[in-house]
Design an enzyme around this catalytic site. Structure first.
Site, PDB file in Angstrom:
ATOM      1  CG  HIS A 184     -17.838 -20.446  56.550  1.00  0.00           C
ATOM      2  ND1 HIS A 184     -16.749 -20.682  55.742  1.00  0.00           N
ATOM      3  CD2 HIS A 184     -17.682 -19.188  57.024  1.00  0.00           C
ATOM      4  CE1 HIS A 184     -15.965 -19.634  55.729  1.00  0.00           C
ATOM      5  NE2 HIS A 184     -16.510 -18.706  56.495  1.00  0.00           N
ATOM      6  CG  HIS A 200     -14.537 -14.195  51.786  1.00  0.00           C
ATOM      7  ND1 HIS A 200     -13.187 -14.015  51.522  1.00  0.00           N
ATOM      8  CD2 HIS A 200     -14.652 -14.268  53.136  1.00  0.00           C
ATOM      9  CE1 HIS A 200     -12.527 -13.978  52.666  1.00  0.00           C
ATOM     10  NE2 HIS A 200     -13.383 -14.133  53.657  1.00  0.00           N
TER      11      HIS A 200
END
Length: 266
Positions: free
Chosen positions: A14, A56
């Protein structure tokens, strides 16, 4: 867990090996590949001058020494920022190398995967809402096409999958590239989801670990509906064990090395 079950679960890093290195940096993704991750997860946003970058948040404030929205900055602006110093650099001397902690373009990440020396898949999340609407998906498919990744023979042959919390984004991808796997990410359980159905254009279910903890029977419902299950973000040993016991197909984690070790693969 049987040996076959352990090995059939894909371990996805991730934002790279983001517990050990700054997220979305070359340092984090190199570490994930070295650790043996089966796939790399990244978020993509479009810059003001049309480049896809791995960031992100909508703004760069949290993960860099700069400020501002990614969509309002050009690639040259982002390239001048440090995306590594927010994390304790004492943990790894590699972070002192600016080439490993500058902004990471998706193109550079694709090059890294192509040179990995083994099959490493990519799980690419499109972030929404965005000022660029469908341009993110359009640019993404163009870039994947340059690497020969936009039109796999079948979803099971693909080394790339596209993920999103936006059903509209996945619908765009599915319409333009019907053999590219798509993952519908879920943060909360809603009444419409309870029977295991996914929005049109979504092939794979992507529930958060909180959903899996609170509704473990949901994984079986998704499987009965024909959907593989990729769970995020799974970091704790008890959650890894739960996912393995429920038979999920992929675990997305900040700790790929630890998860691979727990599954008996290291």
């Amino acid at each position: 867990m049987t040996q076959a079950r352990q090995h059939s679960i894909q371990v996805v890093a991730h934002r790279g090996a983001s517990e050990d290195a700054p997220e979305h940096t070359l340092a984090a993704y190199r570490k994930a590949i070295e650790d043996g991750a089966d796939a790399l997860e990244c978020d993509v946003r479009l810059t003001a001058d049309g480049h896809l970058v791995c960031v992100h948040d909508r703004r760069v404030n949290r993960t860099s020494n700069g400020r501002g929205a990614v969509s309002a900055l050009e690639l040259a602006d982002l390239a001048a920022l440090d995306f590594g110093s927010w994390k304790d650099a004492a943990e790894s001397p590699d972070w002192k190398d600016p080439s490993l902690t500058s902004v990471l373009t998706l193109e550079r990440l694709l090059e890294l995967v192509a040179d990995a020396g083994r099959r490493v898949e990519l799980a690419i999340e499109t972030k929404h809402p965005t000022r660029w609407a469908g341009q993110v998906e359009e640019r993404l498919l163009q870039l994947l096409g340059r690497f020969g990744l936009s039109a796999p023979a079948s979803p099971t042959d693909s080394a790339v999958r596209v993920m999103s919390f936006s059903a509209r984004s996945l619908s765009r991808i599915s319409a333009a590239a019907p053999t590219l796997p798509t993952v519908y990410l879920m943060q909360f359980m809603t009444p419409r989801m309870r029977d295991g159905r996914l929005p049109a254009g979504a092939r794979i279910a992507g529930p958060g670990i909180r959903i899996v903890r609170n509704h473990p029977s949901y994984v079986a419902k998704l499987h009965r509906a024909g959907h593989p299950v990729h769970v995020w973000t799974v970091n704790e040993p008890e959650d890894v064990e739960l996912c393995a016991r429920l038979g999920v197909e992929a675990i997305i984690t900040n700790r790929p090395k630890q998860v691979l070790t727990q599954l008996g693969r290291l």
